[in-house]
Design a protein around this motif. Sequence first.
Motif, PDB file in Angstrom:
ATOM      1  N   THR A  46      57.294  63.567  74.647  1.00 51.15           N
ATOM      2  CA  THR A  46      56.528  62.472  73.996  1.00 51.15           C
ATOM      3  C   THR A  46      57.148  61.416  73.058  1.00 51.15           C
ATOM      4  O   THR A  46      58.319  61.313  72.818  1.00 51.15           O
ATOM      5  N   ASP A  47      56.333  60.359  72.649  1.00 54.48           N
ATOM      6  CA  ASP A  47      57.412  59.554  71.613  1.00 54.48           C
ATOM      7  C   ASP A  47      57.586  60.094  70.152  1.00 54.48           C
ATOM      8  O   ASP A  47      58.373  59.978  69.999  1.00 54.48           O
ATOM      9  N   LEU A  48      56.577  60.862  69.582  1.00 59.06           N
ATOM     10  CA  LEU A  48      57.510  60.953  68.787  1.00 59.06           C
ATOM     11  C   LEU A  48      58.419  62.324  68.472  1.00 59.06           C
ATOM     12  O   LEU A  48      59.203  62.741  67.810  1.00 59.06           O
ATOM     13  N   GLY A  49      58.023  63.318  69.794  1.00 57.14           N
ATOM     14  CA  GLY A  49      59.017  63.420  70.360  1.00 57.14           C
ATOM     15  C   GLY A  49      60.991  63.649  70.445  1.00 57.14           C
ATOM     16  O   GLY A  49      62.223  63.733  70.354  1.00 57.14           O
ATOM     17  N   ARG A  50      60.518  62.225  70.873  1.00 57.77           N
ATOM     18  CA  ARG A  50      62.259  61.273  71.550  1.00 57.77           C
ATOM     19  C   ARG A  50      62.232  60.953  69.850  1.00 57.77           C
ATOM     20  O   ARG A  50      63.907  60.780  69.738  1.00 57.77           O
ATOM     21  N   LYS A  51      61.685  60.646  69.321  1.00 55.07           N
ATOM     22  CA  LYS A  51      61.886  59.987  67.815  1.00 55.07           C
ATOM     23  C   LYS A  51      62.659  60.987  66.903  1.00 55.07           C
ATOM     24  O   LYS A  51      63.824  60.533  66.103  1.00 55.07           O
ATOM     25  N   ILE A  52      62.133  62.559  66.880  1.00 55.86           N
ATOM     26  CA  ILE A  52      62.712  63.654  66.548  1.00 55.86           C
ATOM     27  C   ILE A  52      64.456  64.069  67.113  1.00 55.86           C
ATOM     28  O   ILE A  52      65.464  64.022  66.441  1.00 55.86           O
ATOM     29  N   ILE A  53      64.889  63.756  68.469  1.00 58.13           N
ATOM     30  CA  ILE A  53      65.628  63.804  68.685  1.00 58.13           C
ATOM     31  C   ILE A  53      66.497  62.757  68.420  1.00 58.13           C
ATOM     32  O   ILE A  53      67.789  62.731  67.864  1.00 58.13           O
ATOM     33  N   GLN A  54      66.661  60.759  68.396  1.00 56.47           N
ATOM     34  CA  GLN A  54      66.991  60.431  67.827  1.00 56.47           C
ATOM     35  C   GLN A  54      67.726  60.264  66.694  1.00 56.47           C
ATOM     36  O   GLN A  54      69.147  60.426  65.960  1.00 56.47           O
ATOM     37  N   ASN A  55      66.779  60.648  66.118  1.00 50.87           N
ATOM     38  CA  ASN A  55      66.298  60.249  64.586  1.00 50.87           C
ATOM     39  C   ASN A  55      67.577  61.902  63.740  1.00 50.87           C
ATOM     40  O   ASN A  55      68.133  61.544  62.537  1.00 50.87           O
ATOM     41  N   SER A  56      66.904  62.536  64.079  1.00 50.49           N
ATOM     42  CA  SER A  56      67.701  64.437  64.061  1.00 50.49           C
ATOM     43  C   SER A  56      69.410  64.330  64.226  1.00 50.49           C
ATOM     44  O   SER A  56      70.499  64.456  63.625  1.00 50.49           O
ATOM     45  N   ILE A  57      69.791  63.303  65.560  1.00 49.37           N
ATOM     46  CA  ILE A  57      70.973  63.256  65.809  1.00 49.37           C
ATOM     47  C   ILE A  57      71.761  62.502  64.923  1.00 49.37           C
ATOM     48  O   ILE A  57      72.484  62.307  64.021  1.00 49.37           O
ATOM     49  N   GLN A  58      71.066  61.201  64.629  1.00 45.05           N
ATOM     50  CA  GLN A  58      71.075  60.044  63.315  1.00 45.05           C
ATOM     51  C   GLN A  58      71.691  61.110  61.485  1.00 45.05           C
ATOM     52  O   GLN A  58      72.711  60.716  61.207  1.00 45.05           O
ATOM     53  N   LEU A  59      70.416  61.452  61.423  1.00 43.34           N
ATOM     54  CA  LEU A  59      70.346  62.359  59.942  1.00 43.34           C
ATOM     55  C   LEU A  59      71.719  63.793  59.828  1.00 43.34           C
ATOM     56  O   LEU A  59      72.254  63.644  58.959  1.00 43.34           O
TER      57      LEU A  59
END
Lengths: 223, 223
Positions: B21-34
């Motif tokens: 899902t879109d939200l799921g991918r955002k979670i991965i992407q932004n958790s790596i950043q954070l």
Amino acid sequence: MELQLQIKMNDKLFVRNPEQTDLGRKIIQNSIQLIHEHGFEAFTFKKLAEVIGSTEAGIYRYFENKHRLLIYLTAWYWSWLEFRVTFHLNNISDPSIKLKKLIQLLAANVVDDDTTIYVNESLLHQIIIAEGSKAYLTKHVSEDNKDQLFKPYKDLCTIISGIILEYNPAYTHPRSLASTIIEMAHLQVFFMHHLPSLTDFGDCKDEQLVVQFLEDLVFCSIR
Amino acid sequence: MELQLQIKMNDKLFVRNPEQTDLGRKIIQNSIQLIHEHGFEAFTFKKLAEVIGSTEAGIYRYFENKHRLLIYLTAWYWSWLEFRVTFHLNNISDPSIKLKKLIQLLAANVVDDDTTIYVNESLLHQIIIAEGSKAYLTKHVSEDNKDQLFKPYKDLCTIISGIILEYNPAYTHPRSLASTIIEMAHLQVFFMHHLPSLTDFGDCKDEQLVVQFLEDLVFCSIR
DNA sequence: TTTTAAATGATAGTAATACTATCTCATATA
DNA sequence: TATATGAGATAGTATTACTATCATTTAAAA
């Protein structure tokens, strides 16, 4: 002859020196018990205070937070190990024997040795294996390092790299090999017990096999 | 030719598959950043939700807690690395060249490779160096291990130990040497940057020096 | 012996963390 | 058209990680 070992600790490791008061020593003693029992993440000052029969605020008078307490415990451990190493290697001239004894001291199980009443060295050793690296794996390593909080670890590393150079003055990576020995002595023991397929010791779970592996590794490298 | 690399992840690593899902991918992407930015301890689902523009409860639909998310990220990383290793070692028959390439892949800096849009491999590599071992250094390693959460790590270890045995079938500690290579490739880089006196690379801070150290260590040991 | 300081206990309070629960709504699919 | 899925919105709770204050005991100094 009864001796009490007192390890001189860096002032920045604590707010108030825990070795000088009854409550302080209780904090050390019982935090070792609790961290060993529940793991560092589940360990809190509140639980510690309850066990001791004091209060959260009381603990904070000694340590800024639980991470600082962990750093204190690791610093104590490495200082104690340096003492042991110096003691056991005294009067030995052959660097290969020194290295073997050293690996033994690092990887073998520790027996609580009564040189300090309020520190259970056996439990502390197990804590350092499982939690020790969390002391420096943080965003604020560098600041902590500036305060010399990791000096005991680095001192031990220096001693080991010195022995390596005694054995072979031409060896090019004595410090990295020293930190590799230290880290792997602990990590291979952890893996052996909890993730055995990352080692070759899953069947017997004997620390002496880790010793054997490290001896091979070291003596091949510096030959 | 445009390829999208999809890594098949163990179901137990998440509550709902974030890759779908879109939200799921955002979670991965932004958790790596954070996590890269603040470190794992200071990272919270609330901060993540704010950055994404979602809510805490939304994140919990994908991951049970932040530790599980870390395990997911490490599992992803090791799977990705296994793929890279297999890819780069394809058609090479000489095990010594294989080992050298492998050490290079482990210790050298990673360039974000665009095989996956929502994973910044370069940042993830840095996260694994600093936070990776926290995934297994817990009181519940064994249960997590039963759920196969560390399988990608163990698979990589198996591959490496296989190459070691190709090189020297008589070598007695292929698995422990493999996990030593993996761990030290990361830890020596961390030490080089943050606690340089634990290494011999403090002056130049060049990952290639770590590569050199590991090559020495490995080829001496298995010769 | 009195004064003073240090150490602790008791209590209270706050902001943040780590969740859980529920309800609504848009979208997709059958 | 009915239904399931994904996600937003909101609310609420227990615990954690602290900080602050004040009274009391204990120990050291005058």
